[in-house]
Design an enzyme around this catalytic site. Structure first.
Site, PDB file in Angstrom:
ATOM      1  N   GLU A  32      11.920  -3.338 -11.287  1.00 28.22           N
ATOM      2  CA  GLU A  32      12.479  -3.198  -9.937  1.00 28.22           C
ATOM      3  C   GLU A  32      13.995  -3.152 -10.034  1.00 28.22           C
ATOM      4  O   GLU A  32      14.608  -3.999 -10.687  1.00 28.22           O
ATOM      5  CB  GLU A  32      12.025  -4.365  -9.055  1.00 28.22           C
ATOM      6  N   ARG A 106       6.863  -6.712   7.365  1.00 28.63           N
ATOM      7  CA  ARG A 106       6.845  -6.060   6.054  1.00 28.63           C
ATOM      8  C   ARG A 106       7.189  -7.050   4.941  1.00 28.63           C
ATOM      9  O   ARG A 106       6.594  -7.008   3.855  1.00 28.63           O
ATOM     10  CB  ARG A 106       7.811  -4.879   6.046  1.00 28.63           C
ATOM     11  N   TYR A 215       4.740  -4.704  19.009  1.00 31.68           N
ATOM     12  CA  TYR A 215       3.564  -5.488  18.659  1.00 31.68           C
ATOM     13  C   TYR A 215       4.009  -6.803  18.015  1.00 31.68           C
ATOM     14  O   TYR A 215       5.127  -6.926  17.521  1.00 31.68           O
ATOM     15  CB  TYR A 215       2.626  -4.717  17.718  1.00 31.68           C
ATOM     16  N   ASP A 303       5.029   6.126  -1.468  1.00 31.00           N
ATOM     17  CA  ASP A 303       6.049   7.052  -0.994  1.00 31.00           C
ATOM     18  C   ASP A 303       6.578   7.968  -2.086  1.00 31.00           C
ATOM     19  O   ASP A 303       7.122   9.037  -1.789  1.00 31.00           O
ATOM     20  CB  ASP A 303       7.215   6.280  -0.381  1.00 31.00           C
TER      21      ASP A 303
END
Length: 404
Positions: A32, A106, A215, A303
């Site tokens: 990462e 998220r 939401y 993605d």
């Protein structure tokens, strides 16, 4: 001796891939580029097709501890405020699809996957590392990192997002396309809102050349707000300031109903909240073949493979489905690795392409003007639940959770 997979990217897709590959019996090294795995404030909707994947990995309790489970999806006209259609969720989703419909921060989704990887696998996490380039030879893929190290593995998974370096080398350095849509995002503690502005459901507001979604997330303690408008994107898509101007958003919402404007104005940075953040939305054309998801010892996921517009709320979901299919493919120990990755791509590319195409189509419908808008509203009033339900999507990819 265990085979070793190298994974580029520690976001939701990369962590899910690490979890799946570990469950398939592979050693995993994940790289990462950030020094800390973290996520900015944004919400994610995960349908029953995705919740089943998390359940199969034993993450149901972890999900229940941090997610919200809305009772219904409501669609309203952003100009008149009128309700157009409703889709029951909650127990109705469980009864129909065998799993709940969840909404989650998220960062919480990424956090539960990271915890599962750290506590349930032997994955080696290498932070502050970028995988710069790769080469293949004699059944091995060799990657060079940003620290000048050469690392060998039996497979490489590019889960390094929209601007994937892995994709650029595998398929060519073609940049993502600019959608012409801008997403304003905010997260508000529900306790700070008047009772009338709090919510336990998903509400989508459809207006001309714009739409908004609200939401609950984090057990209902926070409310996620997203307003997407059509407009020009900044020239530098990778390195621009994400701080959004609330005045620009209010201007874009002129002519919408008071109820929508009230919730948007409730985002108040002066009261100590984070305020609005702005993202230009980019995507790529729908996947055209399995070759766009895997070649040789290299595969793409999430993605990096199929960035999509958010109008079907399945970007994170398709990455998690990819990881579940990758697990199944990597578990086929009688096949050579290129064939396993080929099997993964063959079983994923058409579904991803369908979701990408439907997301683009939904965006046109959500933002419709003139007669198309009137027809949309009339259809939703007449056939709301039938139009809002997506059985082909929520039933999943045809694989039962038990198959994992």
């Amino acid at each position: 001796m265990k085979k070793q997979v190298l994974i580029a990217g520690g976001g939701i897709g990369g962590l899910a891939a690490a979890l799946g590959a570990s469950r398939a019996g592979w050693d995993v090294r994940l790289y990462e580029r950030a020094a800390v795995i973290s996520e900015v404030g944004a919400g994610v909707q995960i349908g029953p097709n995705v919740v089943r994947r998390l359940q199969a990995w034993g993450l149901q309790q972890a999900l229940q501890a941090v997610a919200a489970f809305p009772g219904r999806l409501q669609v309203r006209n952003a100009v008149s405020g009128r309700e157009l259609g409703v889709l029951p969720l909650g127990s109705a989703a469980v009864e129909r699809y065998g799993a709940a419909y969840a909404t989650i921060h998220r960062a919480d989704l990424q956090g539960l996957l990271l915890q599962a990887v750290r506590e349930g696998t032997e994955t080696q996490l290498h932070l502050d590392h970028t995988l710069e380039e790769f080469s293949e030879g004699e059944g091995v893929v060799t990657v060079r990192t940003s620290r000048g190290k050469a690392v060998e593995g039996d497979a490489l998974i590019g889960a390094d997002g929209l601007w994937s370096r892995t994709r650029a080398q595998l398929l060519g350095a073609v940049p993502p396309r600019v959608s012409g849509h801008l997403a304003y995002r905010a997260m508000v503690p529900q306790a700070t809102l008047p009772q009338a502005l709090r919510t336990t459901q998903v509400t989508a507001w459809l207006g001309p050349r714009l739409h908004a979604v609200q939401y609950p997330v984090r057990r209902g303690e926070l409310q996620n707000l997203v307003v997407i408008v059509q407009g020009p994107a900044p020239q530098d898509l990778q390195n621009w300031d994400h701080s959004a101007n609330a005045a620009d958003l209010e201007g874009a919402l002129q002519g919408t109903c008071a109820a929508l404007q009230d919730i948007v104005r409730a985002v108040n940075p002066a009261a100590g909240g984070p305020g609005w953040r702005l993202w230009p939305l980019c995507d790529r054309p729908p996947v055209r073949s399995a070759d766009e998801m895997a070649q040789g010892l290299v595969a793409l996921l999430g993605d990096a493979a199929h960035p999509m517009r958010p109008y079907l709320a399945q970007g994170a979901g398709m990455a998690i489905e990819d990881a579940a299919e990758l697990q199944r493919a990597l578990s086929m120990h009688d096949l050579e690795v290129p064939l396993r990755l080929r099997r993964y791509a063959l079983n994923r590319w058409q579904r991803n392409a369908r979701v990408q195409a439907r997301s683009i189509r939904n965006g046109r419908i959500f933002h419709a003007t003139g007669p198309v808008r009137w027809g949309r509203d009339a259809s939703l009033r007449l056939l709301g639940e039938r139009l809002l339900d997506v059985p082909w999507l929520y039933r999943g990819d045809g694989a039962a959770a038990s198959a994992l």
